[in-house]
Design a protein around this motif. Structure first.
Motif, PDB file in Angstrom:
ATOM      1  N   ASN A  57       0.992  -1.219   0.016  1.00 19.24           N
ATOM      2  CA  ASN A  57      -0.292  -0.021   0.073  1.00 19.24           C
ATOM      3  C   ASN A  57       0.728   1.198  -0.089  1.00 19.24           C
ATOM      4  N   MET A  58       1.796   1.215  -0.864  1.00 19.51           N
ATOM      5  CA  MET A  58       2.802   2.343  -0.818  1.00 19.51           C
ATOM      6  C   MET A  58       2.150   3.388  -1.441  1.00 19.51           C
ATOM      7  N   GLN A 172      -0.360   3.077  -9.823  1.00 14.53           N
ATOM      8  CA  GLN A 172      -1.411   2.869  -8.753  1.00 14.53           C
ATOM      9  C   GLN A 172      -1.540   1.231  -8.861  1.00 14.53           C
ATOM     10  N   GLY A 173      -1.525   0.568  -7.691  1.00 11.95           N
ATOM     11  CA  GLY A 173      -1.774  -0.874  -7.626  1.00 11.95           C
ATOM     12  C   GLY A 173      -1.062  -1.725  -7.883  1.00 11.95           C
TER      13      GLY A 173
ATOM     14  N   GLY B  40      -0.201   1.424  -3.390  1.00 13.04           N
ATOM     15  CA  GLY B  40      -1.202   1.706  -2.959  1.00 13.04           C
ATOM     16  C   GLY B  40      -2.437   2.460  -4.007  1.00 13.04           C
ATOM     17  N   THR B  41      -3.559   2.375  -3.977  1.00 14.41           N
ATOM     18  CA  THR B  41      -4.361   3.136  -4.951  1.00 14.41           C
ATOM     19  C   THR B  41      -5.072   4.525  -4.295  1.00 14.41           C
ATOM     20  N   LEU B  42      -5.119   5.502  -4.928  1.00 19.05           N
ATOM     21  CA  LEU B  42      -6.006   6.635  -4.493  1.00 19.05           C
ATOM     22  C   LEU B  42      -7.020   6.854  -5.579  1.00 19.05           C
ATOM     23  N   LEU B  76      -5.418   4.497  -0.024  1.00 18.58           N
ATOM     24  CA  LEU B  76      -4.511   5.367   0.823  1.00 18.58           C
ATOM     25  C   LEU B  76      -5.329   6.463   1.183  1.00 18.58           C
ATOM     26  N   GLN B 183      -2.637  12.255  -2.158  1.00 20.63           N
ATOM     27  CA  GLN B 183      -2.213  11.288  -1.001  1.00 20.63           C
ATOM     28  C   GLN B 183      -2.141  12.211   0.170  1.00 20.63           C
ATOM     29  N   ALA B 185      -0.185  10.943   2.798  1.00 20.16           N
ATOM     30  CA  ALA B 185       1.177  10.554   3.329  1.00 20.16           C
ATOM     31  C   ALA B 185       2.412  11.159   2.278  1.00 20.16           C
ATOM     32  N   ASN B 186       3.396  11.482   3.141  1.00 15.52           N
ATOM     33  CA  ASN B 186       4.670  12.307   2.182  1.00 15.52           C
ATOM     34  C   ASN B 186       4.208  13.441   1.711  1.00 15.52           C
TER      35      ASN B 186
END
Lengths: 189, 188
Positions: A57-58, A172-173, B40-42, B76, B183, B185-186
């Protein structure tokens, strides 16, 4: 008949004399036994052997930092080099986008401590990351970047993997799985 | 025949020497496998995605309310803001005569005015240029945070101003609300 017997006696006498001469020296035998030859062992181990770095989940900007310990578990000094392979099952090229930095001598192998100390061994894309030259037999060794590890010694390398903040939506993903391979060879040749 | 046998012997000898050279060094290998990385996905979704309002025959003083649900459908955490665009196909400038209020607290998003309406994140202010938060990267005042799987309902209330001139009769505008997510994060 008499002459023939005399000849035989002369021959017998000569033989007897030669026989006495042949046994006229003391002899002795000494042995040097138990000459034992044992080959050395070349054994490089990595710890952990699996999942040293994982990050799910980065988001762009996320990173993970972890140590990998290389141990010369054999009896011979060795040189080692690293190669890597990353999967691209979804064809999104995540490994190409991600970065990897490898350092030796890092005091605190954490996200926060990585930059503070150590010597860089690699800094670039996760895809195809390597140091040294693992093709020892074709290029000879040591090559620049090859690491010397004496028998029974160990060293801790610090790995930091990051998804850059410039990463766009196409990633993404996305997923990749990376294998780091450490190839070793005896120092002497 | 003898010469041929000799050649074969020489060749065999060379091959044997080569094999000995090739295998003359001890090697070892260690691997660290299964280092897995997943992005991840947004994904911010708005519901309805179209025609939140379809109002005809509006008259001054008239207000209409409609609820809009924003959902974080990704993995995310995100923050989002809103911007607005309007059309003016007939040159009558209808949008400039309209106002907007966006409520975050209310009991029921009903017309002409939501019941129990409390906190607002916009207005009552002009429809043209209506916005909250900031689509620019980083956290700005008015940005709203939505965690993965979470959703929130906003109540939009649009009115035609009391002082709308006659020139606006029969005028039309089409409004697009755009919600821009980034996002969390960061991305301070």
């Amino acid at each position: 008949m008499f002459r023939k017997s005399l000849s035989l006696l002369v021959v017998a006498g000569l033989l007897a004399t030669f026989g006495l001469l042949a046994s006229a020296y003391f002899t002795s035998t000494a042995t040097v036994g138990n000459n034992t030859f044992t080959t050395g062992t070349l054994n490089l181990t990595a710890s952990p052997t699996s999942a040293a770095l994982t990050l799910s989940n980065m988001a762009p900007g996320d990173k993970v930092t972890a140590p990998i310990t290389l141990t010369n578990a054999g009896t011979l000094d060795l040189y080692y080099a690293m190669t890597s392979n990353s999967t691209n099952g979804d064809n999104k090229g995540l490994a190409q986008q991600m970065t990897l930095a490898i350092k030796s001598g890092v005091t605190a192998c954490t996200n926060g401590g990585f930059d503070a100390s150590g010597t860089a061994l690699y800094n670039g894309s996760l895809q195809g990351a390597s140091f040294g030259n693992s093709d020892f037999e074709n290029f000879g060794w040591p090559q620049p970047g090859d690491r010397l590890l004496t028998a029974t010694a160990l060293e801790v390398l610090c790995f930091q993997v990051m998804l850059p903040t410039s990463t766009g939506n196409p990633y993404q993903g996305a997923t990749t799985t990376t294998t780091f391979t450490f190839n070793a060879i005896q120092t002497t040749h | 025949m003898i010469r041929k046998s000799l050649s074969l012997l020489v060749l065999a000898g060379l091959l044997a020497s080569f094999s000995l050279l090739a295998a003359a060094y001890f090697t070892a290998q260690a691997t660290v496998a299964n280092n897995q990385f997943t992005a991840g996905t947004l994904d911010l979704t708005a519901s309805p995605a179209s025609s939140l309002f379809t109002v005809s025959n509006m008259v001054p003083f008239q207000n209409h309310s409609a609820p809009l649900t924003l959902t974080n459908s990704g993995s995310l955490p995100l923050r989002y803001g809103m911007i607005t665009s309007t059309t003016n196909p007939d040159g009558k400038g209808l949008a400039s005569q309209m106002s907007l209020t966006i409520y975050t607290e209310y009991d029921q998003c009903v017309s002409p005015v939501p019941s129990g309406a409390g906190a607002t994140i916009y207005g009552t202010d002009p429809l043209i240029g209506a916005a909250f938060g900031d689509p620019a990267p980083g956290g700005q005042a008015g940005d709203r945070v939505l965690l993965p799987g979470a959703s929130e309902e906003l109540c939009f209330n649009i009115g035609l101003n009391a002082d709308t001139p006659n020139e606006a009769q029969g005028a039309t505008t089409t409004v697009t609300f755009t919600f821009v997510a980034e996002q969390l994060a960061n991305n301070p």
